[in-house]
Structures are given as structure tokens and as C-alpha cells.
Design an enzyme around this catalytic site. Structure first.
Site, PDB file in Angstrom:
ATOM      1  N   CYS A   1       0.839  -1.192   0.000  1.00 33.40           N
ATOM      2  CA  CYS A   1       0.000   0.000   0.000  1.00 33.40           C
ATOM      3  C   CYS A   1       0.881   1.251   0.000  1.00 33.40           C
ATOM      4  CB  CYS A   1      -0.987  -0.051   1.162  1.00 33.40           C
ATOM      5  SG  CYS A   1      -2.411   1.059   0.966  1.00 33.40           S
TER       6      CYS A   1
ATOM      7  N   HIS B   1      -3.295  -5.800   0.966  1.00 31.96           N
ATOM      8  CA  HIS B   1      -2.625  -6.014   2.247  1.00 31.96           C
ATOM      9  C   HIS B   1      -2.555  -7.497   2.613  1.00 31.96           C
ATOM     10  CE1 HIS B   1      -2.426  -1.831   3.886  1.00 31.96           C
ATOM     11  NE2 HIS B   1      -3.420  -1.631   3.030  1.00 31.96           N
TER      12      HIS B   1
ATOM     13  N   GLU C   1      -0.754  -8.835   4.873  1.00 31.19           N
ATOM     14  CA  GLU C   1      -0.610  -8.967   6.322  1.00 31.19           C
ATOM     15  C   GLU C   1      -1.949  -8.944   7.040  1.00 31.19           C
ATOM     16  OE1 GLU C   1      -0.840  -4.521   5.800  1.00 31.19           O
ATOM     17  OE2 GLU C   1      -0.136  -6.249   4.643  1.00 31.19           O
TER      18      GLU C   1
END
Length: 225
Positions: A89, A197, A199
Site C-alpha cells: 500500500c 494487504h 498482512e
């Protein structure tokens, strides 16, 4: 093997803890936390992550000010030595502004902030970040961005496609990105920038685990190396 990773935090980063948790969950080792004003990275790093957020409040351009933070000279040098660098990002925006990846991230085509889970197609399953995926596999990863519209000129896009450097592609139009590109690799394959994302997709309690394979790929590649 002890996996020695670092997560860089800039003023305005808000996904640095998420990134650190993901790395520790997959590798078993807590990453070092590095402040943007530090002049040097810790020695012996296996992996560097630039997290999402709004570095410097997205003033000037998203990622432009962070790209000139003192630590970025060390990040560039590490990338040149072959250390894997992941930018997610805002981290992707920083990597393009720093010249570590081609192209730029523009305002979303619809001018709106997009925050939802999207489908991605794995375009390259041969990189150290993607080897745990299958080529053509569809995965679900969250996005949360206002400036995620990937742009590059046609010559650059053709080069990225021809060299297999498109890592992920949106399975449907999301933000206006050229050729629906969601993530790209550098020429050496050790730097990956992506808007979604991973994660945030490592725990079924949070909605899915499709992001875990990205971190598993990196850990496995470095263990085998």
C-alpha cells in the site's frame, strides 16, 4: 534458522504493527522495528518491509516525502545487494517514489477511498514472494487505499508483462490500475510492491488466510538459500 526482518515506520504509518505481527506469525521471529529517521538498517537483515499508512499525511504525493527519509538510502543499498524488500500500500507508493520500482500510484479512478476484500490473480508464482501460490490462482486479499491506481507508460507495462514482473493482477476492475495490475516486481525479483494487504489476511478470524503464503514463500526461499 532465525529470520531477521525489519519493519520501517514512517510518521503516519498505521499498518506497521500488522506487518510485524504477520512476519512473526509466519517466521517465528519478531522483526526489528526501524524508525524512518535512522540512518542505518540493522546488520544481517533477511527481509525488509515498508508498511501501509499515510506517511507524512500523504502531503505532496503519497510516499514522496517518505522516499526521501534518511533510512531509505540504506533500504536502497540493501535492495541493490539482493535483500528482499516488500512494500504494501503506502509502502508500494514509497518504493515507486524512491525509484526502486517503475510506475506511479495515482488517485483511484472513482476518486473514492476503497476498503474491501478483492480477488487477485497470481500472475507470477516463481518469485521468492509468490512461490507458495500457483500461477493463475485466485486469492482474496483486503485493499484500503485512495491512491492505488497503478500507472506506467505502455513501454514500461509491456516490459513488466514480458519479463514476468507483474506479480498480482486484480481479477476485476478495482481502482483504474493499468491492465488491472495490483503488484509488481523489480528486475532482480527481490523487491515487490503491492496495493492489497497480505498482512491482513493471515488469520481465519480476520476473514481469510490467503496472505500467509506470501510470507511463507519468502521465509522458505531464504531458508533454502
Amino acid at each position: 534458522m532465525s529470520f531477521r526482518a525489519a519493519v520501517i515506520t514512517f510518521p503516519g504509518s498505521n499498518c506497521d504493527r500488522d506487518m510485524a505481527v504477520a512476519i512473526e506469525r509466519i517466521s517465528g521471529s519478531a522483526p526489528l522495528r526501524v524508525w524512518h529517521a535512522d540512518a542505518e538498517l540493522p546488520d544481517g537483515l533477511d527481509f525488509i518491509a515498508l508498511p501501509g499508512g499515510f506517511s507524512y499525511g500523504d502531503y505532496l504525493r503519497s510516499g514522496a516525502m517518505a522516499a526521501n527519509s534518511p533510512i531509505m538510502q540504506s533500504v536502497k543499498a540493501a535492495a541493490d545487494r539482493g535483500v528482499p524488500v516488500l512494500g504494501v500500500c503506502n509502502g508500494f507508493q514509497v518504493l515507486t517514489e524512491a525509484g526502486l520500482l517503475p510506475g506511479a500510484l495515482l488517485r483511484n479512478a472513482g476518486q473514492n477511498f476503497i476498503c474491501r476484500t478483492v480477488a487477485l490473480t497470481v500472475e507470477n508464482s516463481q518469485s521468492l514472494f509468490t512461490s507458495a501460490y500457483e500461477a493463475g490462482q485466485t486469492i482474496a486479499i483486503p485493499v484500503a487505499h485512495h491512491d492505488g491506481n497503478y500507472y506506467a507508460d505502455d513501454t514500461t507495462l509491456d516490459q513488466l508483462e514480458g519479463e514476468g514482473r507483474v506479480a498480482f493482477r486484480y481479477a476485476e476492475a478495482v481502482n483504474g490500475s493499468a491492465r488491472d495490475i495490483a503488484g509488481v516486481l523489480n528486475a532482480a525479483g527481490n523487491v515487490l510492491g503491492m496495493m492489497p494487504h497480505p498482512e491482513r489476511a493471515i488469520d481465519i478470524a480476520h476473514g481469510g488466510t490467503d496472505g500467509a503464503a506470501l510470507f511463507e514463500s519468502a521465509v522458505k526461499a531464504l531458508v533454502e538459500a
